[in-house]
Scaffold this active site. Structure first.
Site, mmCIF file in Angstrom:
data_model
loop_
_atom_site.group_PDB
_atom_site.id
_atom_site.type_symbol
_atom_site.label_atom_id
_atom_site.label_comp_id
_atom_site.label_asym_id
_atom_site.label_seq_id
_atom_site.Cartn_x
_atom_site.Cartn_y
_atom_site.Cartn_z
ATOM 1 N N GLU A 86 -15.024 8.437 1.344
ATOM 2 C CA GLU A 86 -14.434 7.166 1.783
ATOM 3 C C GLU A 86 -14.254 6.240 0.584
ATOM 4 O O GLU A 86 -15.170 6.110 -0.241
ATOM 5 C CB GLU A 86 -15.377 6.529 2.811
ATOM 6 C CG GLU A 86 -14.691 5.898 3.977
ATOM 7 C CD GLU A 86 -13.925 6.895 4.842
ATOM 8 O OE1 GLU A 86 -12.705 7.035 4.631
ATOM 9 O OE2 GLU A 86 -14.540 7.520 5.725
ATOM 10 N N THR A 120 -12.479 6.696 -1.898
ATOM 11 C CA THR A 120 -12.330 7.453 -3.144
ATOM 12 C C THR A 120 -10.851 7.692 -3.460
ATOM 13 O O THR A 120 -10.507 8.005 -4.592
ATOM 14 C CB THR A 120 -13.022 8.828 -3.042
ATOM 15 O OG1 THR A 120 -12.640 9.413 -1.791
ATOM 16 C CG2 THR A 120 -14.531 8.714 -3.095
ATOM 17 N N GLY A 165 -9.354 2.613 13.212
ATOM 18 C CA GLY A 165 -9.683 3.309 11.967
ATOM 19 C C GLY A 165 -9.321 4.785 12.019
ATOM 20 O O GLY A 165 -9.768 5.568 11.187
ATOM 21 N N ASP A 208 -4.627 8.904 4.404
ATOM 22 C CA ASP A 208 -4.262 8.887 5.819
ATOM 23 C C ASP A 208 -2.898 9.520 6.049
ATOM 24 O O ASP A 208 -2.708 10.333 6.961
ATOM 25 C CB ASP A 208 -4.256 7.446 6.349
ATOM 26 C CG ASP A 208 -5.582 6.755 6.116
ATOM 27 O OD1 ASP A 208 -6.556 7.451 5.797
ATOM 28 O OD2 ASP A 208 -5.630 5.521 6.254
HETATM 29 C C1 GLA Z 1 -8.040 3.376 4.764
HETATM 30 C C2 GLA Z 1 -6.934 3.676 3.742
HETATM 31 C C3 GLA Z 1 -7.192 5.003 3.022
HETATM 32 C C4 GLA Z 1 -8.611 5.077 2.472
HETATM 33 C C5 GLA Z 1 -9.624 4.669 3.538
HETATM 34 C C6 GLA Z 1 -11.018 4.566 2.985
HETATM 35 O O1 GLA Z 1 -8.000 4.297 5.805
HETATM 36 O O2 GLA Z 1 -5.679 3.716 4.357
HETATM 37 O O3 GLA Z 1 -6.238 5.187 2.002
HETATM 38 O O4 GLA Z 1 -8.742 4.312 1.314
HETATM 39 O O5 GLA Z 1 -9.303 3.420 4.131
HETATM 40 O O6 GLA Z 1 -11.471 5.804 2.601
#
Ligand code: GLA
Length: 389
Positions: free
Chosen positions: A32, A34, A123, A171
């Site tokens: 997370e 990263t 999320g 994502d």
């Molecule tokens: C969100 C962002 C991702 C990532 C996560 C944390 O989901 O869109 O790119 O940085 O947070 O890991």
């Protein structure tokens, strides 16, 4: 074919859609914050996601409708006047603007109807799914030759440039490139990708939704990113380093005092150690060591809570509650943080008991019952076979 989105299109726009598509949300198992630090991530695409049915028009009007925002009704734009207006259409509009910026000009209008089963603001990447799905539909409608990886990159560009969230690629990549029953071990520095089977017979992936949505999440996200950049810039004064995650924990320990601000130092520490945890976790999974995977999930949560400070009371409660339960291998917050979901690895025979217990405990503490889902790990975004009949 998806009858719901097909029927939705027909009732909103009349007549049949030309194409239907689906893009999944994602759950990140570990890794997370990263992805914008040049590190590795380990997400899976879900069977929860967003559907779209679409048809080209002869004129230059773009018409959007979402079943998730029925009060907005049909939102129209002319191709020459595509605007962001603080509504859900900002995501598809940002993607269309991105396609244009990349040289894929849209010459005809279209009608697009969306519906989804991904809880908003949970999320689980509903915005990335909407971005990638828009790309899939544009590709299909206008015959653009764009790869799945490009769809992910375009989605991230849309979000960074037009929406104003400086997110990483995780994502959109998971949504575009997901594979059934596999997690994606993605190196965000090179976009090298390895699919890793998730042994769901040994460990069920269960998602618990805290129901908390923090409105300041995107500004806090951008703050974290800036703090990491400050740390990297200071480290670079003494040692050339392309990204925080290019450092091993030992290298970081030797250099950490060059980061003068203690908050930035803790942010950098999280990124470096979290990246090392991803590699170890992926190896553990390969070797069938789900127990070690679970321990690393716990360490990840603690680091996100204490050093990165992106957790919240509700997520901490859900994680701790899971850690204290028998037959739970691991649990942590997942995604950007400040609310949203936890991801839990649970022994398959104990999933029902886990769900009941966690719902009861959360209800006792916060007075509301969290939604729980057993994740079905699915493939990436694609057009669906259409029923022409
Ligand atoms: C969100 C962002 C991702 C990532 C996560 C944390 O989901 O869109 O790119 O940085 O947070 O890991």
């Amino acid at each position: 074919m998806n009858t719901t989105v097909k029927a939705l299109f027909e009732s909103v726009f009349g007549g049949a859609a030309e194409l239907e598509g689906f893009a999944p949300g994602r759950v990140n198992l570990i890794g997370e914050h990263t992805d914008y630090n040049g590190g590795r991530v380990f997400p899976c695409a879900l069977n929860l996601g967003i559907f779209c049915a679409a048809r080209k028009r002869g004129d230059n009007t773009l018409r959007f409708y979402s079943q998730n925002f029925p009060d907005d009704g049909i939102i129209d734009f002319s191709l020459g006047n595509l605007r962001l207006c603080n509504r859900w259409t900002d995501y598809p509009v940002a993607v269309i603007k991105t396609f244009a910026a990349m040289g894929y000009e849209i010459t005809h209008g279209a009608e697009l109807a969306f519906c989804g089963n991904l809880p908003d603001g949970s999320g689980l990447s509903s915005s990335a799914a909407l971005e990638v799905l828009t790309g899939v539909m544009l590709k299909g409608l206008y015959g653009f030759s764009v790869t799945a990886q490009e769809l992910a990159v375009f989605g991230q560009f849309a979000e960074n440039r037009f929406i104003g969230v400086n997110c990483g690629i995780m994502d959109q990549f998971a949504s575009a490139m997901g594979k059934k029953d596999c997690a994606l071990l993605l190196d965000t520095a090179t976009l090298a990708l390895e699919y890793a089977p998730v042994p769901q017979n040994k460990a069920a992936v269960v998602i618990v939704n805290s129901g908390v949505k923090h409105s300041l999440a995107s500004s806090a996200y951008n703050d974290r990113r800036r703090e990491c950049e400050t740390a990297l810039a200071q480290i670079n004064e003494v040692r050339k380093t392309p990204s925080l995650c290019a450092l091993t924990p030992d290298e970081f320990e030797a250099l950490q005092q060059t980061v003068t601000d203690s908050v930035c130092r803790r942010r950098a520490k999280h990124a470096v150690y979290e990246n090392a945890r991803v590699t170890e976790a992926a190896n553990a999974l390969k070797n069938g060591d789900v127990a070690r995977f679970g321990e690393l999930m716990k360490q990840s949560h603690v680091s996100l809570r204490d050093d990165y400070e992106v957790s919240c009371e509700e997520l901490d409660f859900l994680a701790e509650c899971a850690w204290n339960m028998e037959n739970v291998l691991g649990a942590r917050m997942t995604g950007g943080g400040f609310g949203g979901c936890t991801v839990n690895l649970v022994q398959p025979g104990s999933v029902d008991r886990f769900m009941k217990t966690i719902q009861t405990e959360y209800q006792k503490q916060f007075g509301k019952t969290p939604a729980v889902y057993t994740a079905q790990i699915s493939g990436g975004a694609a057009l669906l076979p259409t029923d022409k009949g």
